[in-house]
Design a protein around this motif. Sequence first.
Motif, PDB file in Angstrom:
ATOM      1  N   ALA A 194       0.736  -1.385  -0.347  1.00  0.00           N
ATOM      2  CA  ALA A 194       0.046  -0.314  -0.174  1.00  0.00           C
ATOM      3  C   ALA A 194       0.428   0.993  -0.006  1.00  0.00           C
ATOM      4  N   SER A 195       0.155   1.556  -0.572  1.00  0.00           N
ATOM      5  CA  SER A 195       0.990   3.756  -0.625  1.00  0.00           C
ATOM      6  C   SER A 195       0.676   4.127   0.371  1.00  0.00           C
ATOM      7  N   ASP A 196       1.726   5.190   0.644  1.00  0.00           N
ATOM      8  CA  ASP A 196       1.373   6.318   1.743  1.00  0.00           C
ATOM      9  C   ASP A 196      -0.362   7.083   1.714  1.00  0.00           C
ATOM     10  N   ALA A 197      -0.726   7.269   0.143  1.00  0.00           N
ATOM     11  CA  ALA A 197      -2.148   7.908   0.106  1.00  0.00           C
ATOM     12  C   ALA A 197      -2.878   6.688   1.257  1.00  0.00           C
ATOM     13  N   GLN A 198      -2.368   5.678   0.977  1.00  0.00           N
ATOM     14  CA  GLN A 198      -3.864   4.404   1.448  1.00  0.00           C
ATOM     15  C   GLN A 198      -3.496   4.434   2.743  1.00  0.00           C
ATOM     16  N   LEU A 199      -2.364   4.230   3.007  1.00  0.00           N
ATOM     17  CA  LEU A 199      -2.354   4.345   4.039  1.00  0.00           C
ATOM     18  C   LEU A 199      -2.782   5.160   5.615  1.00  0.00           C
ATOM     19  N   LYS A 200      -2.789   6.549   4.521  1.00  0.00           N
ATOM     20  CA  LYS A 200      -3.069   7.539   4.631  1.00  0.00           C
ATOM     21  C   LYS A 200      -5.328   6.729   5.266  1.00  0.00           C
ATOM     22  N   GLN A 201      -5.650   7.112   4.016  1.00  0.00           N
ATOM     23  CA  GLN A 201      -6.769   6.356   3.106  1.00  0.00           C
ATOM     24  C   GLN A 201      -8.035   5.372   4.573  1.00  0.00           C
ATOM     25  N   ALA A 202      -6.685   4.519   4.354  1.00  0.00           N
ATOM     26  CA  ALA A 202      -6.926   3.266   5.694  1.00  0.00           C
ATOM     27  C   ALA A 202      -7.218   3.918   6.983  1.00  0.00           C
ATOM     28  N   ALA A 203      -6.519   4.805   7.680  1.00  0.00           N
ATOM     29  CA  ALA A 203      -6.837   5.063   8.869  1.00  0.00           C
ATOM     30  C   ALA A 203      -7.667   6.118   8.854  1.00  0.00           C
ATOM     31  N   ARG A 204      -8.716   6.796   7.978  1.00  0.00           N
ATOM     32  CA  ARG A 204      -9.121   7.530   8.442  1.00  0.00           C
ATOM     33  C   ARG A 204     -11.119   7.021   8.078  1.00  0.00           C
ATOM     34  N   VAL A 205     -10.230   6.524   7.023  1.00  0.00           N
ATOM     35  CA  VAL A 205     -11.781   4.743   7.433  1.00  0.00           C
ATOM     36  C   VAL A 205     -11.944   4.265   8.658  1.00  0.00           C
ATOM     37  N   THR A 206     -10.808   3.412   9.093  1.00  0.00           N
ATOM     38  CA  THR A 206     -11.418   3.109  10.404  1.00  0.00           C
ATOM     39  C   THR A 206     -11.704   3.566  11.586  1.00  0.00           C
ATOM     40  N   VAL A 207     -11.513   5.675  11.924  1.00  0.00           N
ATOM     41  CA  VAL A 207     -11.631   6.463  12.289  1.00  0.00           C
ATOM     42  C   VAL A 207     -13.797   6.007  12.313  1.00  0.00           C
ATOM     43  N   VAL A 208     -14.242   6.057  11.477  1.00  0.00           N
ATOM     44  CA  VAL A 208     -15.223   6.346  11.185  1.00  0.00           C
ATOM     45  C   VAL A 208     -16.051   4.607  11.525  1.00  0.00           C
ATOM     46  N   GLY A 209     -15.538   3.733  11.208  1.00  0.00           N
ATOM     47  CA  GLY A 209     -15.725   2.730  11.343  1.00  0.00           C
ATOM     48  C   GLY A 209     -16.371   2.259  13.038  1.00  0.00           C
ATOM     49  N   LEU A 210     -14.781   2.595  14.246  1.00  0.00           N
ATOM     50  CA  LEU A 210     -15.091   2.309  15.169  1.00  0.00           C
ATOM     51  C   LEU A 210     -15.986   3.249  15.608  1.00  0.00           C
ATOM     52  N   ALA A 211     -15.847   4.322  15.161  1.00  0.00           N
ATOM     53  CA  ALA A 211     -16.868   5.049  16.102  1.00  0.00           C
ATOM     54  C   ALA A 211     -18.860   4.995  15.894  1.00  0.00           C
TER      55      ALA A 211
END
Length: 474
Positions: free
Chosen positions: A356-373
Motif C-alpha cells: 500500500a502507498s502512503d496515501a492509501q495508508l492514510k485513507q485506511a486510517a481515516r476509514v477506520t476512525v469512522v468505523g470505530l465510531a
Amino acid sequence: MKAEPFLAPGLAWALVVLFSVLWIALGVAWGRRGKGDADEYMLAGRNIGLALSTATLMASWVTGNTTLLAPEFGYKTGLWGMFSYALAGLGLILFAPLALRIKQLMPHGRTSGDFIRLRYGRLAWWVFMLITAIYTLGFLMTQAMGAGILLQSLSGFDYHVGMIVVIGVAMLYTLYGGMRAVIGTDFIQSVLIMVLLAVVAVLAFRQFPAPAVHARLINAHADHLNLLLPAGLLIAWNSALFSMGEVFHNNIWWSRVFASRRSVVMASFVLGGLAWMSVPIVTGSIGLVALARGLEFPQVNMVFPVMAADLLGVGGAALVFVVVFASLTSTLDSLLASTADLVAEDIYFRLLRPQASDAQLKQAARVTVVGLAVVTLLLSWPRLDSLASVLFFTGALVASTVWPVACGLYWPHANRNAAIVAMVSGSVFGLSAYVLIAPYCAAVFSTAVSALVMVVGSVRWPERFQWSLLKEAP
C-alpha cells in the motif's frame, strides 16, 4: 417521578453547539498544516513540544471515567476509593522512562504493535492485538456511556442523543485533522478541565465545608474514612496496576511517544501524570460530600454531575457540563486516532496490503476512525448499570502486558514464548479473580501471574535479541 433536569434544554444545546463547532473548526484548521502524508496524519510530524505533549497526555487520561467513576468510588468506598483512583496517574509516571527507551530504540516506530511484532514475533502480536481489541472496545464503550449519562443527568436529553453528539464531534475533527487536531484540541480541553474543576471544587466546599463533611462521615460512615480498610488497599493496588497495564500496552500512549520530540518525552509523561492525579481527587471528593449528605442516586455514576448541579445551581451544572464534555471528547479523539493508526499500520499495511502507498495508508486510517465510531455506538446502545463493571473486566487483560512490555524494552534475554504465556496466563487468572473473588482485584492477580511467568520463563530459557532489529519499524 422523573427528576427535573438541572440545565434547561436551550442552554444545554447552546453549550453543545458552541463547543462542537469550536472543536471541529480547530480540528479542520490544524489538519491542514504539515506535509499531509501518513506520518503527519498519524503522528503530527513527530515534533510535538513539552507543553502540547504534557497537555495531550493529561487530557487523554482525564476520561469520562475520571469525572464519573472517581466520584462513584468515593461515594461507595470512601477515602480509599478517591485516592485509589488517583493512583492511576502512576501509570503515566512509571511509563516515563520506558517512553524515552522506546524513543531511543524505535525512532521511526508508529505503534505498540510494531514493538511486539519485532520483539516477540507474530504469535505474540496476535495475542497482544486481541487483548488490545477487547480493551479498546471496552474503553470506547465507557466513554460513550459516559456521554449519554452526562447529557441525560444534567439536561434531560435522551441517553442515546448524548452518545451520538459526543462521538460524532470527536469523530469529525479526528477524521479531518488526525493527530495534530487531537493534540491541539487536547491542549485547550486540558486547560478548560483544570480551571473549571478548580472553580467547581472551591464553590462546592464553600457551601458545604470539609469539617462538616468529615463530622457527618464520622457519625454515619466511619468505615469510609479508614485508610487501613483491606478492600480499600486492594482497590488502590488494583488501580495502580490496572493503569500501568492501560498505559504500557495501549497505542494512545505509544503514539504520543512517537509524536513527541525525544528531548521532552520523559518529562511530559511525568508532568502529565502529576497533573492528572489532581482531577480524581477533586471529583472523588464530591462523592464524599454526597455520602455525608445521605443522598441516594438512581445510578451511582451520576454522583458528580448531579451533586455539582445541586450544590451550585445552573452555573455549576453548566461548568460540570463543559468539564465532562471536554474530558469525553479529549479521550474519544485519542482512542479513535490511536486505534485507527494501529489498525491501519498493523493490520491493513503489515498484514493485508504491505504494498500500500502512503496515501492509501492514510485513507485506511481515516476509514477506520469512522468505523470505530459506528461500532462504539452499536455496542453502547444498551445502557449498562455501572461503568466500573466494564472497566474492571478489561483490567484483567491489560495488566498481563505490563511485564512483557517492560522486559522486552530492557532485557535482551526476554523469551518470546514466555511473553506469550505470560499474557495468556495473566489474563486467565485475572478474569478468574474477577469472577470468583472481586472485580477490583483482577489486575493484581493478572500482573502477579504474568510477572512470574515472564521472569521464570526468560531466566530458564533465555534468548538473545538484537536491539538493532527494532529500528526496522515502520
